[in-house]
Design a protein around this motif. Structure first.
Motif, PDB file in Angstrom:
ATOM      1  N   ASN A 162       0.814  -1.219   0.000  1.00 19.40           N
ATOM      2  CA  ASN A 162       0.000   0.000   0.000  1.00 19.40           C
ATOM      3  C   ASN A 162       0.850   1.273   0.000  1.00 19.40           C
ATOM      4  OD1 ASN A 162      -2.371  -1.461  -0.040  1.00 19.40           O
ATOM      5  ND2 ASN A 162      -2.460  -1.579   2.187  1.00 19.40           N
ATOM      6  N   ARG A 163       1.828   1.300  -0.882  1.00 18.56           N
ATOM      7  CA  ARG A 163       2.711   2.455  -1.097  1.00 18.56           C
ATOM      8  C   ARG A 163       3.692   2.728   0.039  1.00 18.56           C
ATOM      9  NH1 ARG A 163       0.971   4.651  -5.791  1.00 18.56           N
ATOM     10  NH2 ARG A 163      -1.215   4.483  -6.266  1.00 18.56           N
ATOM     11  N   PHE A 164       3.855   1.797   0.978  1.00 16.66           N
ATOM     12  CA  PHE A 164       4.816   1.957   2.064  1.00 16.66           C
ATOM     13  C   PHE A 164       5.880   0.874   1.935  1.00 16.66           C
ATOM     14  CE2 PHE A 164       0.958   3.863   3.777  1.00 16.66           C
ATOM     15  CZ  PHE A 164       1.454   5.111   4.140  1.00 16.66           C
ATOM     16  N   GLY A 165       7.111   1.227   2.254  1.00 12.50           N
ATOM     17  CA  GLY A 165       8.214   0.275   2.167  1.00 12.50           C
ATOM     18  C   GLY A 165       8.938   0.412   0.837  1.00 12.50           C
ATOM     19  N   ARG A 166       9.842  -0.503   0.575  1.00  8.93           N
ATOM     20  CA  ARG A 166      10.622  -0.486  -0.658  1.00  8.93           C
ATOM     21  C   ARG A 166      10.042  -1.485  -1.641  1.00  8.93           C
ATOM     22  NH1 ARG A 166      16.873  -0.665   0.580  1.00  8.93           N
ATOM     23  NH2 ARG A 166      17.055   1.114  -0.807  1.00  8.93           N
ATOM     24  N   ALA A 167      10.204  -1.172  -2.911  1.00  9.57           N
ATOM     25  CA  ALA A 167       9.725  -2.061  -3.959  1.00  9.57           C
ATOM     26  C   ALA A 167      10.455  -3.398  -3.870  1.00  9.57           C
ATOM     27  CB  ALA A 167       9.954  -1.424  -5.326  1.00  9.57           C
ATOM     28  N   GLU A 168       9.723  -4.457  -4.020  1.00 13.42           N
ATOM     29  CA  GLU A 168      10.258  -5.810  -3.958  1.00 13.42           C
ATOM     30  C   GLU A 168      11.240  -6.043  -5.101  1.00 13.42           C
ATOM     31  OE1 GLU A 168      10.253  -9.656  -2.139  1.00 13.42           O
ATOM     32  OE2 GLU A 168       9.339  -7.791  -1.488  1.00 13.42           O
ATOM     33  N   ILE A 169      12.305  -6.796  -4.811  1.00  9.89           N
ATOM     34  CA  ILE A 169      13.225  -7.232  -5.866  1.00  9.89           C
ATOM     35  C   ILE A 169      12.657  -8.541  -6.395  1.00  9.89           C
ATOM     36  CG2 ILE A 169      15.551  -8.039  -6.374  1.00  9.89           C
ATOM     37  CD1 ILE A 169      16.473  -6.122  -4.104  1.00  9.89           C
ATOM     38  N   LEU A 170      12.426  -8.583  -7.685  1.00 10.68           N
ATOM     39  CA  LEU A 170      11.784  -9.744  -8.310  1.00 10.68           C
ATOM     40  C   LEU A 170      12.741 -10.923  -8.425  1.00 10.68           C
ATOM     41  CD1 LEU A 170      10.051  -7.747 -11.163  1.00 10.68           C
ATOM     42  CD2 LEU A 170       8.898  -8.794  -9.212  1.00 10.68           C
ATOM     43  N   THR A 171      12.185 -12.121  -8.318  1.00 12.39           N
ATOM     44  CA  THR A 171      12.962 -13.348  -8.543  1.00 12.39           C
ATOM     45  C   THR A 171      12.819 -13.740 -10.007  1.00 12.39           C
ATOM     46  OG1 THR A 171      11.095 -14.793  -8.052  1.00 12.39           O
ATOM     47  CG2 THR A 171      12.486 -14.128  -6.172  1.00 12.39           C
ATOM     48  N   ALA A 172      13.691 -14.621 -10.471  1.00 17.37           N
ATOM     49  CA  ALA A 172      13.624 -15.092 -11.860  1.00 17.37           C
ATOM     50  C   ALA A 172      12.270 -15.750 -12.161  1.00 17.37           C
ATOM     51  CB  ALA A 172      14.784 -16.040 -12.161  1.00 17.37           C
ATOM     52  N   PRO A 173      11.735 -16.596 -11.269  1.00 11.77           N
ATOM     53  CA  PRO A 173      10.412 -17.172 -11.552  1.00 11.77           C
ATOM     54  C   PRO A 173       9.300 -16.117 -11.641  1.00 11.77           C
ATOM     55  CG  PRO A 173      11.525 -18.477  -9.871  1.00 11.77           C
ATOM     56  CD  PRO A 173      12.352 -17.238 -10.092  1.00 11.77           C
ATOM     57  N   GLN A 174       9.376 -15.078 -10.814  1.00 22.17           N
ATOM     58  CA  GLN A 174       8.367 -14.014 -10.870  1.00 22.17           C
ATOM     59  C   GLN A 174       8.452 -13.255 -12.189  1.00 22.17           C
ATOM     60  OE1 GLN A 174       9.484 -11.973  -7.232  1.00 22.17           O
ATOM     61  NE2 GLN A 174       7.570 -12.602  -6.225  1.00 22.17           N
ATOM     62  N   ILE A 175       9.672 -12.969 -12.640  1.00 19.20           N
ATOM     63  CA  ILE A 175       9.847 -12.278 -13.916  1.00 19.20           C
ATOM     64  C   ILE A 175       9.297 -13.123 -15.048  1.00 19.20           C
ATOM     65  CG2 ILE A 175      11.575 -11.462 -15.582  1.00 19.20           C
ATOM     66  CD1 ILE A 175      13.284 -10.627 -13.117  1.00 19.20           C
ATOM     67  N   SER A 176       9.610 -14.397 -15.025  1.00 19.49           N
ATOM     68  CA  SER A 176       9.107 -15.317 -16.051  1.00 19.49           C
ATOM     69  C   SER A 176       7.584 -15.366 -16.042  1.00 19.49           C
ATOM     70  CB  SER A 176       9.691 -16.709 -15.812  1.00 19.49           C
ATOM     71  OG  SER A 176       9.214 -17.615 -16.750  1.00 19.49           O
ATOM     72  N   LEU A 177       7.009 -15.446 -14.862  1.00 15.33           N
ATOM     73  CA  LEU A 177       5.549 -15.493 -14.731  1.00 15.33           C
ATOM     74  C   LEU A 177       4.906 -14.209 -15.252  1.00 15.33           C
ATOM     75  CD1 LEU A 177       3.199 -17.225 -13.606  1.00 15.33           C
ATOM     76  CD2 LEU A 177       3.513 -16.053 -11.426  1.00 15.33           C
ATOM     77  N   LEU A 178       5.478 -13.057 -14.888  1.00 15.19           N
ATOM     78  CA  LEU A 178       4.925 -11.786 -15.343  1.00 15.19           C
ATOM     79  C   LEU A 178       4.961 -11.662 -16.869  1.00 15.19           C
ATOM     80  CD1 LEU A 178       6.386  -9.361 -12.662  1.00 15.19           C
ATOM     81  CD2 LEU A 178       3.964  -9.637 -13.201  1.00 15.19           C
ATOM     82  N   PHE A 179       6.099 -11.998 -17.476  1.00 17.91           N
ATOM     83  CA  PHE A 179       6.247 -11.776 -18.912  1.00 17.91           C
ATOM     84  C   PHE A 179       5.674 -12.911 -19.768  1.00 17.91           C
ATOM     85  CE2 PHE A 179       9.129  -8.589 -17.315  1.00 17.91           C
ATOM     86  CZ  PHE A 179       8.892  -7.535 -18.183  1.00 17.91           C
ATOM     87  N   ASN A 180       5.506 -14.104 -19.199  1.00 16.68           N
ATOM     88  CA  ASN A 180       4.952 -15.207 -19.980  1.00 16.68           C
ATOM     89  C   ASN A 180       3.443 -15.386 -19.803  1.00 16.68           C
ATOM     90  OD1 ASN A 180       7.446 -15.887 -21.109  1.00 16.68           O
ATOM     91  ND2 ASN A 180       7.964 -17.184 -19.370  1.00 16.68           N
ATOM     92  N   GLU A 181       2.948 -15.092 -18.596  1.00 16.83           N
ATOM     93  CA  GLU A 181       1.525 -15.298 -18.338  1.00 16.83           C
ATOM     94  C   GLU A 181       0.789 -14.023 -17.917  1.00 16.83           C
ATOM     95  OE1 GLU A 181       0.795 -18.634 -15.737  1.00 16.83           O
ATOM     96  OE2 GLU A 181       2.588 -19.638 -16.489  1.00 16.83           O
ATOM     97  N   GLY A 182       1.516 -13.089 -17.341  1.00 16.29           N
ATOM     98  CA  GLY A 182       0.879 -11.906 -16.790  1.00 16.29           C
ATOM     99  C   GLY A 182       0.542 -10.838 -17.810  1.00 16.29           C
ATOM    100  N   PHE A 183       1.552 -10.329 -18.484  1.00 17.34           N
ATOM    101  CA  PHE A 183       1.334  -9.272 -19.470  1.00 17.34           C
ATOM    102  C   PHE A 183       0.857  -9.925 -20.761  1.00 17.34           C
ATOM    103  CE2 PHE A 183       5.015  -7.479 -16.932  1.00 17.34           C
ATOM    104  CZ  PHE A 183       4.203  -6.750 -16.098  1.00 17.34           C
ATOM    105  N   VAL A 184      -0.404  -9.706 -21.073  1.00 18.79           N
ATOM    106  CA  VAL A 184      -0.997 -10.423 -22.203  1.00 18.79           C
ATOM    107  C   VAL A 184      -0.894  -9.675 -23.533  1.00 18.79           C
ATOM    108  CG1 VAL A 184      -2.574 -11.832 -20.828  1.00 18.79           C
ATOM    109  CG2 VAL A 184      -3.283  -9.547 -21.543  1.00 18.79           C
ATOM    110  N   ASN A 185      -0.671  -8.367 -23.504  1.00 20.43           N
ATOM    111  CA  ASN A 185      -0.560  -7.690 -24.795  1.00 20.43           C
ATOM    112  C   ASN A 185       0.862  -7.168 -24.999  1.00 20.43           C
ATOM    113  OD1 ASN A 185      -0.304  -4.813 -24.220  1.00 20.43           O
ATOM    114  ND2 ASN A 185      -2.452  -4.815 -23.619  1.00 20.43           N
ATOM    115  N   PRO A 186       1.276  -7.048 -26.245  1.00 18.42           N
ATOM    116  CA  PRO A 186       2.651  -6.638 -26.560  1.00 18.42           C
ATOM    117  C   PRO A 186       3.048  -5.278 -25.979  1.00 18.42           C
ATOM    118  CG  PRO A 186       1.606  -7.535 -28.511  1.00 18.42           C
ATOM    119  CD  PRO A 186       0.533  -7.411 -27.459  1.00 18.42           C
ATOM    120  N   ARG A 187       2.091  -4.361 -25.870  1.00 18.81           N
ATOM    121  CA  ARG A 187       2.411  -3.053 -25.290  1.00 18.81           C
ATOM    122  C   ARG A 187       2.882  -3.186 -23.852  1.00 18.81           C
ATOM    123  NH1 ARG A 187      -2.175   0.521 -23.255  1.00 18.81           N
ATOM    124  NH2 ARG A 187      -1.957  -1.110 -21.704  1.00 18.81           N
TER     125      ARG A 187
END
Length: 194
Positions: A4-29
């Motif tokens: 909720n906008r408090f604290g520091r942004a999380e450092i992503l793990t390799a599995p999280q990055i893979s999940l975001l770019f392979n399944e999460g972001f569905v459009n090319p933009r």
């Protein structure tokens, strides 16, 4: 972890990055937008305000991404960042999926109804809804930048080189910015073999 906008942004793990770019972001933009955040270690406002010509030329995706000084946080100096092969693919897919890009609007990521650039709050909403759907916590638009810079540091890239990419004015500012991952702490402890 950022909640909720408090604290520091999380450092992503390799599995999280893979999940975001392979399944999460569905459009090319969205892949291109957050790909620039990750592979250029850029702030979300820097990415939202990019011009089409900063990333794409007459022959396609450029070799270097240009982040202009007036789009940076401190309005210090223009940065040129080599385009990572994965980012090149995201940008090329985005360019071919939206053939009318650059016809009426100079921005790489146009705003609603083709006017201006996408607002950073809109990018934040896209990321939040994606993370909610994928059940990933603590991630913000700044996580991509922190992740890239921390991973570069962990890989042994000299801080001066990272500073040239990040645009931090001083090494002290950059060092405060870098995160320490659980994996790094585990490796540090494992060196104690006496």
């Amino acid at each position: 972890m950022k909640v909720n906008r408090f604290g520091r942004a999380e450092i992503l793990t390799a599995p999280q990055i893979s999940l975001l770019f392979n399944e999460g972001f569905v459009n090319p933009r969205d892949k291109a937008l957050f790909g620039v955040c990750l592979y250029a270690a850029a702030r979300i406002n820097e990415v939202c305000t990019l011009f089409y010509a900063d990333a794409i030329g007459l022959k396609g995706v450029r070799d270097k991404l240009v982040i202009r000084c007036f789009n940076t946080k401190g309005k210090q100096e223009t940065r040129e960042i080599d385009i990572h092969p994965r980012l090149r693919k995201y940008l090329e897919d985005y360019r071919t999926s939206a053939p009318s890009l650059d016809k009426y609007n100079p921005h790489l990521f146009p705003g609603r109804h083709g006017r201006g650039h996408i607002h950073k709050a809109s990018a934040d909403r896209i990321l939040r809804s994606t993370c909610l759907r994928l059940e990933i916590e603590g991630v913000s638009t700044h996580s991509f930048r922190r992740t890239a810079l921390t991973w570069m540091s962990d890989a042994g890239v000299p801080l001066r080189h990272i500073q040239a990419i990040s645009g931090h004015r001083t090494l002290a500012a950059l060092e405060r910015y870098l995160g320490v991952t659980d994996k790094q702490k585990q490796r540090a402890i494992s060196t104690l073999d006496f």
